[in-house]
Motif scaffolding. Structure first.
Motif, PDB file in Angstrom:
ATOM      1  N   TYR A 175       0.812  -1.196   0.000  1.00 30.00           N
ATOM      2  CA  TYR A 175       0.000   0.000   0.000  1.00 30.00           C
ATOM      3  C   TYR A 175       0.852   1.256   0.000  1.00 30.00           C
ATOM      4  CZ  TYR A 175      -3.249  -3.577   1.513  1.00 30.00           C
ATOM      5  OH  TYR A 175      -3.980  -4.730   1.611  1.00 30.00           O
ATOM      6  N   GLN A 176       0.223   2.371  -0.371  1.00 30.46           N
ATOM      7  CA  GLN A 176       0.916   3.648  -0.354  1.00 30.46           C
ATOM      8  C   GLN A 176       0.739   4.362   0.972  1.00 30.46           C
ATOM      9  OE1 GLN A 176      -0.503   5.895  -3.738  1.00 30.46           O
ATOM     10  NE2 GLN A 176      -0.508   4.098  -5.029  1.00 30.46           N
ATOM     11  N   GLY A 177      -0.337   4.072   1.648  1.00 26.43           N
ATOM     12  CA  GLY A 177      -0.677   4.834   2.837  1.00 26.43           C
ATOM     13  C   GLY A 177       0.186   4.490   4.031  1.00 26.43           C
ATOM     14  N   PRO A 178       0.136   5.315   5.060  1.00 31.16           N
ATOM     15  CA  PRO A 178       1.010   5.153   6.215  1.00 31.16           C
ATOM     16  C   PRO A 178       0.497   4.203   7.278  1.00 31.16           C
ATOM     17  CG  PRO A 178      -0.273   7.149   6.448  1.00 31.16           C
ATOM     18  CD  PRO A 178      -0.664   6.542   5.123  1.00 31.16           C
ATOM     19  N   SER A 179      -0.701   3.696   7.132  1.00 30.87           N
ATOM     20  CA  SER A 179      -1.290   2.980   8.251  1.00 30.87           C
ATOM     21  C   SER A 179      -0.840   1.538   8.375  1.00 30.87           C
ATOM     22  CB  SER A 179      -2.820   3.017   8.145  1.00 30.87           C
ATOM     23  OG  SER A 179      -3.238   2.331   6.979  1.00 30.87           O
ATOM     24  N   TYR A 180      -0.170   1.035   7.378  1.00 30.23           N
ATOM     25  CA  TYR A 180       0.212  -0.369   7.393  1.00 30.23           C
ATOM     26  C   TYR A 180       1.696  -0.510   7.677  1.00 30.23           C
ATOM     27  CZ  TYR A 180      -4.316  -0.864   5.217  1.00 30.23           C
ATOM     28  OH  TYR A 180      -5.648  -0.800   4.951  1.00 30.23           O
ATOM     29  N   GLY A 181       2.026  -1.534   8.393  1.00 31.03           N
ATOM     30  CA  GLY A 181       3.431  -1.835   8.601  1.00 31.03           C
ATOM     31  C   GLY A 181       4.036  -2.361   7.321  1.00 31.03           C
ATOM     32  N   TYR A 182       5.333  -2.413   7.286  1.00 31.71           N
ATOM     33  CA  TYR A 182       6.039  -2.859   6.092  1.00 31.71           C
ATOM     34  C   TYR A 182       6.637  -4.231   6.342  1.00 31.71           C
ATOM     35  CZ  TYR A 182       6.170   2.251   6.150  1.00 31.71           C
ATOM     36  OH  TYR A 182       5.867   3.568   6.277  1.00 31.71           O
ATOM     37  N   THR A 183       6.987  -4.922   5.264  1.00 33.87           N
ATOM     38  CA  THR A 183       7.742  -6.161   5.350  1.00 33.87           C
ATOM     39  C   THR A 183       9.199  -5.836   5.099  1.00 33.87           C
ATOM     40  OG1 THR A 183       5.854  -7.436   4.537  1.00 33.87           O
ATOM     41  CG2 THR A 183       8.013  -8.494   4.487  1.00 33.87           C
ATOM     42  N   PHE A 184      10.032  -6.176   6.073  1.00 35.33           N
ATOM     43  CA  PHE A 184      11.459  -5.871   5.967  1.00 35.33           C
ATOM     44  C   PHE A 184      12.227  -7.086   5.480  1.00 35.33           C
ATOM     45  CE2 PHE A 184      12.427  -1.746   7.915  1.00 35.33           C
ATOM     46  CZ  PHE A 184      11.199  -1.408   8.449  1.00 35.33           C
ATOM     47  N   GLY A 185      13.346  -6.808   4.818  1.00 36.90           N
ATOM     48  CA  GLY A 185      14.321  -7.839   4.521  1.00 36.90           C
ATOM     49  C   GLY A 185      15.270  -8.016   5.692  1.00 36.90           C
ATOM     50  N   SER A 186      16.213  -8.922   5.546  1.00 44.19           N
ATOM     51  CA  SER A 186      17.174  -9.193   6.620  1.00 44.19           C
ATOM     52  C   SER A 186      18.402  -8.291   6.548  1.00 44.19           C
ATOM     53  CB  SER A 186      17.613 -10.658   6.586  1.00 44.19           C
ATOM     54  OG  SER A 186      16.515 -11.498   6.874  1.00 44.19           O
ATOM     55  N   GLY A 187      18.434  -7.438   5.555  1.00 44.15           N
ATOM     56  CA  GLY A 187      19.479  -6.422   5.527  1.00 44.15           C
ATOM     57  C   GLY A 187      20.808  -6.878   4.942  1.00 44.15           C
ATOM     58  N   THR A 188      21.616  -5.891   4.610  1.00 44.03           N
ATOM     59  CA  THR A 188      23.005  -6.099   4.212  1.00 44.03           C
ATOM     60  C   THR A 188      23.882  -5.415   5.251  1.00 44.03           C
ATOM     61  OG1 THR A 188      22.570  -6.203   1.830  1.00 44.03           O
ATOM     62  CG2 THR A 188      24.796  -5.583   2.520  1.00 44.03           C
ATOM     63  N   ARG A 189      24.792  -6.192   5.855  1.00 46.24           N
ATOM     64  CA  ARG A 189      25.729  -5.582   6.797  1.00 46.24           C
ATOM     65  C   ARG A 189      26.963  -5.139   6.040  1.00 46.24           C
ATOM     66  NH1 ARG A 189      26.320  -5.451  12.111  1.00 46.24           N
ATOM     67  NH2 ARG A 189      24.832  -7.128  12.508  1.00 46.24           N
ATOM     68  N   LEU A 190      27.170  -3.836   5.981  1.00 47.34           N
ATOM     69  CA  LEU A 190      28.320  -3.252   5.288  1.00 47.34           C
ATOM     70  C   LEU A 190      29.378  -2.870   6.308  1.00 47.34           C
ATOM     71  CD1 LEU A 190      29.743  -2.030   2.776  1.00 47.34           C
ATOM     72  CD2 LEU A 190      28.504   0.100   3.256  1.00 47.34           C
ATOM     73  N   THR A 191      30.577  -3.356   6.090  1.00 42.23           N
ATOM     74  CA  THR A 191      31.720  -2.988   6.924  1.00 42.23           C
ATOM     75  C   THR A 191      32.767  -2.346   6.028  1.00 42.23           C
ATOM     76  OG1 THR A 191      31.312  -4.872   8.388  1.00 42.23           O
ATOM     77  CG2 THR A 191      33.467  -3.812   8.541  1.00 42.23           C
ATOM     78  N   VAL A 192      33.121  -1.117   6.343  1.00 34.89           N
ATOM     79  CA  VAL A 192      34.137  -0.396   5.575  1.00 34.89           C
ATOM     80  C   VAL A 192      35.435  -0.392   6.375  1.00 34.89           C
ATOM     81  CG1 VAL A 192      34.745   1.775   4.454  1.00 34.89           C
ATOM     82  CG2 VAL A 192      32.346   1.035   4.538  1.00 34.89           C
ATOM     83  N   VAL A 193      36.485  -0.933   5.771  1.00 38.62           N
ATOM     84  CA  VAL A 193      37.769  -1.059   6.473  1.00 38.62           C
ATOM     85  C   VAL A 193      38.841  -0.157   5.844  1.00 38.62           C
ATOM     86  CG1 VAL A 193      37.250  -3.393   7.245  1.00 38.62           C
ATOM     87  CG2 VAL A 193      38.432  -3.044   5.046  1.00 38.62           C
TER      88      VAL A 193
END
Lengths: 114, 115
Positions: free
Chosen positions: B97-115
């Protein structure tokens, strides 16, 4: 500035007991939506419960319920009959009608002990 | 797929290197969000797409950050000339949906480490 404050960095509860996580927020908007998300070590944010600010009745989802106090801008999460699988980081968040972003607090780490 | 898929799961970059992070939202989801989560913090909003249109990029921390969603499905977050302060988990979320009333489905993310 719009902010969300979770004043408890860590909480501990025994299995089968009840725990309440606190959250306060600050917004000048009148229409907004409140959420609690759970983030286990897998990093995926999982929606636990949501509340529309225009609704006076507190939301409930099985063992999870909220205490929404609009005047105080308070939105606490109660977990009843805690289970080992409830252990995770819990984030409070809100979104307004006028914006796109979910605004998150810093989270509360919940430990569940046997 | 059944959920939001992000790749790679982990990325180590040398300072100054360019990186590209990919997000595959749930099929048919109109809204797509990128968030940055520093260690010990809550996620911070970066940008929002409605289909292929980038409607809000106010959270992008600098012009080194760029996001696109050219066909309204897969999105890529690109970071040029990475710095150590870019180290974080980058989360993608989508909503039907476009509206603000619903929660979103998240992914598990990308962990970025800059060395």
């Amino acid at each position: 500035a719009q902010t969300v404050t979770q004043s408890q960095p860590e909480m501990s509860v025994q299995e089968a007991e009840t725990v309440t996580l606190s959250c306060t927020y600050d917004t000048s908007e009148s229409d907004y939506y409140l959420f609690w998300y759970k983030q286990p070590p897998s990093r995926q944010m999982i929606l636990v419960i949501r509340q529309e600010a225009y609704k006076q009745q507190n939301a409930t989802e099985n063992r999870f319920s909220v205490n929404f106090q609009k005047a105080a801008k308070s939105f606490s999460l109660k977990i009843s009959d805690s289970q080992l699988g409830d252990a995770a980081m819990y984030f409070c968040a809100y979104r307004t009608d006028s914006g796109y972003a979910l605004n998150f607090g810093k989270g509360t780490s919940l430990l569940v002990t046997p | 797929g059944a959920g939001v898929s992000q790749s790679p799961r982990y990325k180590v970059a040398k300072r100054g290197q360019d990186v590209a992070l990919r997000c595959d939202p749930i099929s048919g989801h109109v809204s797509l969000f990128w968030y940055q989560q520093a260690l010990g913090q809550g996620p911070e909003f970066l940008t929002y797409f409605q289909n292929e249109a980038q409607l809000d990029k106010s959270g992008l921390p600098s012009d080194r950050f760029f996001a696109e969603r050219p066909e309204g499905s897969v999105s890529t977050l690109k970071i040029q000339r990475t710095q150590q302060e870019d180290s974080a988990v980058y989360l993608c979320a989508s909503s039907q949906y476009q509206g603000p009333s619903y929660g979103y489905t998240f992914g598990s993310g990308t962990r970025l480490t800059v060395v």
